[in-house]
Design a protein around this motif. Sequence first.
Motif, PDB file in Angstrom:
ATOM      1  N   GLY A 294      -6.924   9.914   3.589  1.00  0.00           N
ATOM      2  CA  GLY A 294      -7.134   8.631   4.278  1.00  0.00           C
ATOM      3  C   GLY A 294      -6.455   8.525   5.623  1.00  0.00           C
ATOM      4  N   SER A 295      -5.761   7.409   5.788  1.00  0.00           N
ATOM      5  CA  SER A 295      -5.209   7.030   7.088  1.00  0.00           C
ATOM      6  C   SER A 295      -4.246   8.052   7.684  1.00  0.00           C
ATOM      7  N   GLY A 296      -3.440   8.642   6.833  1.00  0.00           N
ATOM      8  CA  GLY A 296      -2.532   9.672   7.329  1.00  0.00           C
ATOM      9  C   GLY A 296      -1.314   9.132   8.046  1.00  0.00           C
ATOM     10  N   SER A 297      -0.872   7.927   7.688  1.00  0.00           N
ATOM     11  CA  SER A 297       0.346   7.418   8.344  1.00  0.00           C
ATOM     12  C   SER A 297       1.565   8.250   7.938  1.00  0.00           C
ATOM     13  N   ASN A 298       1.587   8.734   6.720  1.00  0.00           N
ATOM     14  CA  ASN A 298       2.686   9.633   6.330  1.00  0.00           C
ATOM     15  C   ASN A 298       2.599  10.955   7.081  1.00  0.00           C
ATOM     16  N   LEU A 299       1.389  11.478   7.219  1.00  0.00           N
ATOM     17  CA  LEU A 299       1.197  12.678   8.046  1.00  0.00           C
ATOM     18  C   LEU A 299       1.796  12.452   9.427  1.00  0.00           C
TER      19      LEU A 299
ATOM     20  N   ALA B 121      -0.103  13.965   1.097  1.00  0.00           N
ATOM     21  CA  ALA B 121       0.215  12.709   1.797  1.00  0.00           C
ATOM     22  C   ALA B 121      -0.982  11.771   1.682  1.00  0.00           C
ATOM     23  N   GLY B 122      -1.036  11.058   0.564  1.00  0.00           N
ATOM     24  CA  GLY B 122      -2.200  10.210   0.311  1.00  0.00           C
ATOM     25  C   GLY B 122      -3.420  11.037  -0.026  1.00  0.00           C
ATOM     26  N   PHE B 123      -3.187  12.166  -0.703  1.00  0.00           N
ATOM     27  CA  PHE B 123      -4.301  13.029  -1.143  1.00  0.00           C
ATOM     28  C   PHE B 123      -4.698  12.536  -2.534  1.00  0.00           C
ATOM     29  N   MET B 124      -5.853  11.886  -2.610  1.00  0.00           N
ATOM     30  CA  MET B 124      -6.204  11.174  -3.832  1.00  0.00           C
ATOM     31  C   MET B 124      -7.043  12.049  -4.777  1.00  0.00           C
ATOM     32  N   ARG B 125      -6.513  13.242  -5.038  1.00  0.00           N
ATOM     33  CA  ARG B 125      -7.173  14.149  -5.986  1.00  0.00           C
ATOM     34  C   ARG B 125      -6.111  14.655  -6.955  1.00  0.00           C
TER      35      ARG B 125
ATOM     36  N   ASN C 209       4.816  15.555  -3.238  1.00  0.00           N
ATOM     37  CA  ASN C 209       3.930  14.390  -3.201  1.00  0.00           C
ATOM     38  C   ASN C 209       4.770  13.147  -2.910  1.00  0.00           C
ATOM     39  N   ILE C 210       4.104  12.134  -2.343  1.00  0.00           N
ATOM     40  CA  ILE C 210       4.757  10.820  -2.250  1.00  0.00           C
ATOM     41  C   ILE C 210       3.936   9.824  -3.035  1.00  0.00           C
ATOM     42  N   HIS C 211       4.657   8.997  -3.801  1.00  0.00           N
ATOM     43  CA  HIS C 211       3.987   8.034  -4.662  1.00  0.00           C
ATOM     44  C   HIS C 211       4.576   6.646  -4.381  1.00  0.00           C
ATOM     45  N   PRO C 212       3.723   5.609  -4.271  1.00  0.00           N
ATOM     46  CA  PRO C 212       4.225   4.284  -3.878  1.00  0.00           C
ATOM     47  C   PRO C 212       4.774   3.468  -5.046  1.00  0.00           C
ATOM     48  N   ALA C 213       5.694   4.052  -5.803  1.00  0.00           N
ATOM     49  CA  ALA C 213       6.390   3.348  -6.887  1.00  0.00           C
ATOM     50  C   ALA C 213       7.676   4.097  -7.176  1.00  0.00           C
TER      51      ALA C 213
ATOM     52  N   ILE D   3       6.633  -0.998   1.457  1.00  0.00           N
ATOM     53  CA  ILE D   3       6.891   0.316   0.852  1.00  0.00           C
ATOM     54  C   ILE D   3       6.628   1.430   1.867  1.00  0.00           C
ATOM     55  N   GLN D   4       5.560   1.276   2.635  1.00  0.00           N
ATOM     56  CA  GLN D   4       5.196   2.356   3.577  1.00  0.00           C
ATOM     57  C   GLN D   4       6.278   2.602   4.616  1.00  0.00           C
ATOM     58  N   LYS D   5       6.937   1.542   5.051  1.00  0.00           N
ATOM     59  CA  LYS D   5       8.040   1.721   6.010  1.00  0.00           C
ATOM     60  C   LYS D   5       9.070   2.697   5.453  1.00  0.00           C
ATOM     61  N   GLU D   6       9.351   2.569   4.178  1.00  0.00           N
ATOM     62  CA  GLU D   6      10.310   3.465   3.526  1.00  0.00           C
ATOM     63  C   GLU D   6       9.718   4.855   3.340  1.00  0.00           C
ATOM     64  N   GLU D   7       8.425   4.928   3.018  1.00  0.00           N
ATOM     65  CA  GLU D   7       7.761   6.233   2.877  1.00  0.00           C
ATOM     66  C   GLU D   7       7.931   7.054   4.150  1.00  0.00           C
ATOM     67  N   HIS D   8       7.741   6.366   5.288  1.00  0.00           N
ATOM     68  CA  HIS D   8       7.764   7.074   6.572  1.00  0.00           C
ATOM     69  C   HIS D   8       9.168   7.563   6.920  1.00  0.00           C
TER      70      HIS D   8
HETATM   71  C1  GAR Z   1       0.717   6.168   0.621  1.00  0.00           C
HETATM   72  O1  GAR Z   1       1.196   4.853   0.466  1.00  0.00           O
HETATM   73  C2  GAR Z   1       1.028   7.007  -0.593  1.00  0.00           C
HETATM   74  O2  GAR Z   1       2.213   6.622  -1.211  1.00  0.00           O
HETATM   75  C3  GAR Z   1      -0.161   6.740  -1.466  1.00  0.00           C
HETATM   76  O3  GAR Z   1      -1.243   6.688  -0.590  1.00  0.00           O
HETATM   77  C4  GAR Z   1      -0.814   6.173   0.664  1.00  0.00           C
HETATM   78  C5  GAR Z   1      -1.367   7.039   1.770  1.00  0.00           C
HETATM   79  O4  GAR Z   1      -1.139   6.447   3.024  1.00  0.00           O
HETATM   80  N1  GAR Z   1      -0.330   7.781  -2.432  1.00  0.00           N
HETATM   81  C6  GAR Z   1      -0.773   7.574  -3.656  1.00  0.00           C
HETATM   82  O5  GAR Z   1      -1.113   6.486  -4.063  1.00  0.00           O
HETATM   83  C7  GAR Z   1      -0.829   8.805  -4.537  1.00  0.00           C
HETATM   84  N2  GAR Z   1      -1.218   8.448  -5.866  1.00  0.00           N
HETATM   85  P1  GAR Z   1      -1.311   7.294   4.352  1.00  0.00           P
HETATM   86  O6  GAR Z   1      -2.688   7.977   4.295  1.00  0.00           O
HETATM   87  O7  GAR Z   1      -1.277   6.259   5.448  1.00  0.00           O
HETATM   88  O8  GAR Z   1      -0.202   8.279   4.440  1.00  0.00           O
END
Ligand code: GAR
Length: 201
Positions: free
Chosen positions: A10-15, A87-91, A107-111, A170-175
């Motif tokens: 997806g968006s790839g903000s973590n990337l 990084a948000g790889f939904m597979r 992996n990063i997980h939002p919990a 949560i995303q602020k902390e992920e980054h």
């Molecule tokens: C992130 O919030 C990540 O924690 C989550 O997807 C988002 C991707 O955002 N991952 C999961 O839910 C994995 N099960 P990004 O594309 O902006 O990085």
Amino acid sequence: ELKIGVLISGSGSNLQSILDACACGKIAGRVVCVISNKADAFGLERAKKAGIPALHLDHRAYSGREAYDEALVASLREFGVELVVLAGFMRIITQVLLDAFPMRVMNIHPALLPAFPGLHAQRQALDYGAKVAGCTVHFVDCGCDTGPIIIQAAVSVIEGDTEDTLSARIQKEEHRIYPEAIRLFSEGALKVDGRVVTVRA
Ligand code: GAR
């Protein structure tokens, strides 16, 4: 210099946070390829902008999860990848990828695992009535969001939060914590003993 391969959907903000941390020298490594299973993932644009090979590998073109992972492994090997970053790889990934990169898939997980694994973790936390939420960077094992935990960060759940407002907090902390976990890995500072990951000074 650690060669990092990033898988996105997806968006790839973590990337982006990882690209930025490599660019400013925080991580002793560089992203050598970005692979998405979705053609329209914005993260592919981020990769191109950074001059990094951006590949679309469509999972629907393969007979099953193993066959898809074999294609992923082939591409990652082609670029000499040493660490695979989801990084948000939904597979759901299989043993095929894990065997090719043992203890080298993050992996990063939002919990705050082990709470709320799987899909829609933020909504799960809200529906459960949790007062603290957060995110977890972990090594990937064969389970769903079950591998050894590297870093976690907590955020408050605030009254009136929606999935969007909580996700943004949560995303602020992920980054912050994802680049930090990769930095520690790139410096060889992570020691894994069973489930427990420790950081060498
Ligand atoms: C992130 O919030 C990540 O924690 C989550 O997807 C988002 C991707 O955002 N991952 C999961 O839910 C994995 N099960 P990004 O594309 O902006 O990085």
